[in-house]
Design a protein around this motif. Structure first.
Motif: not given
Length: 184
Positions: A41, A44-45, A99, A103-107, A162, A166, A169
């Motif tokens: 994370l 990537y961010t 967004h 797939t990762d909604k935190r990005l 987010f 989000y 998991p």
């Protein structure tokens, strides 16, 4: 190195704390034995923040050039506000699109946190360089129009998205240390 006081023992303790904090932050960018980043994370961010910097740079270039003739007759306040909001909306549209694609909604929210960190670092650096000159007021005006407004809108919108989208998991029954030992 950094120094907190004049006491050598306190200086040594302070330097150790700062070094430990810096090492723990930068260790998140290092790779594990199998070649994966320790904090995907964070990596990537961080990378996505440079993409958004380019998007905002292009948006400001295109929007300011495109709206200059339309806002030339308006008072400076309204011209700057329109140009700043237009560029912010272009950046927000790209952020919203990413967004929904990623797939990762935190990005995207994490990306805007990096942008806020860059903006704060740039402001502090520029204030240090410009202290004692008459340019600080102009810098703060420019910063407010063309950094704070797009950044605040981006943070607000991406935080809302987010929080809305989000889903954390589901926890597995096995602890993390067991998962890392299993062969796949």
């Amino acid at each position: 190195m950094l120094s907190k006081g004049t006491n050598p023992i306190q200086d040594k303790e302070w330097n150790e704390k700062v070094t430990k904090a810096a090492d723990s932050f930068w260790s998140a960018f290092r790779m594990t034995e199998n070649g994966k980043p320790k904090s995907g994370l964070l990596v990537y961010t961080f990378c996505l923040s440079f993409v958004m910097l380019a998007v905002y740079g292009a948006a400001f270039f295109v929007v300011i050039e495109g709206l200059h003739n339309l806002t030339a007759g308006l008072p400076v306040f309204w011209g700057n506000l329109i140009q700043s909001l237009a560029a912010a909306i272009v950046g927000l549209l790209v952020s919203i699109l990413l967004h929904f694609v990623l797939t990762d909604k935190r990005l995207m929210f994490g990306t805007y946190l990096w942008l806020a960190l860059y903006a704060a670092a740039c402001l502090i650096t520029l204030l240090i360089y410009l202290r004692g000159t008459g340019a600080v007021g102009a810098l703060l005006t420019f910063y407010g129009w063309f950094v704070v407004i797009p950044l605040a809108l981006g943070l607000a919108v991406t935080y809302y998205l987010f929080r809305r989208d989000y889903v954390p998991p589901k926890p597995d029954d096995e602890p993390d240390w067991k998962k890392s030992l299993q062969r796949r």
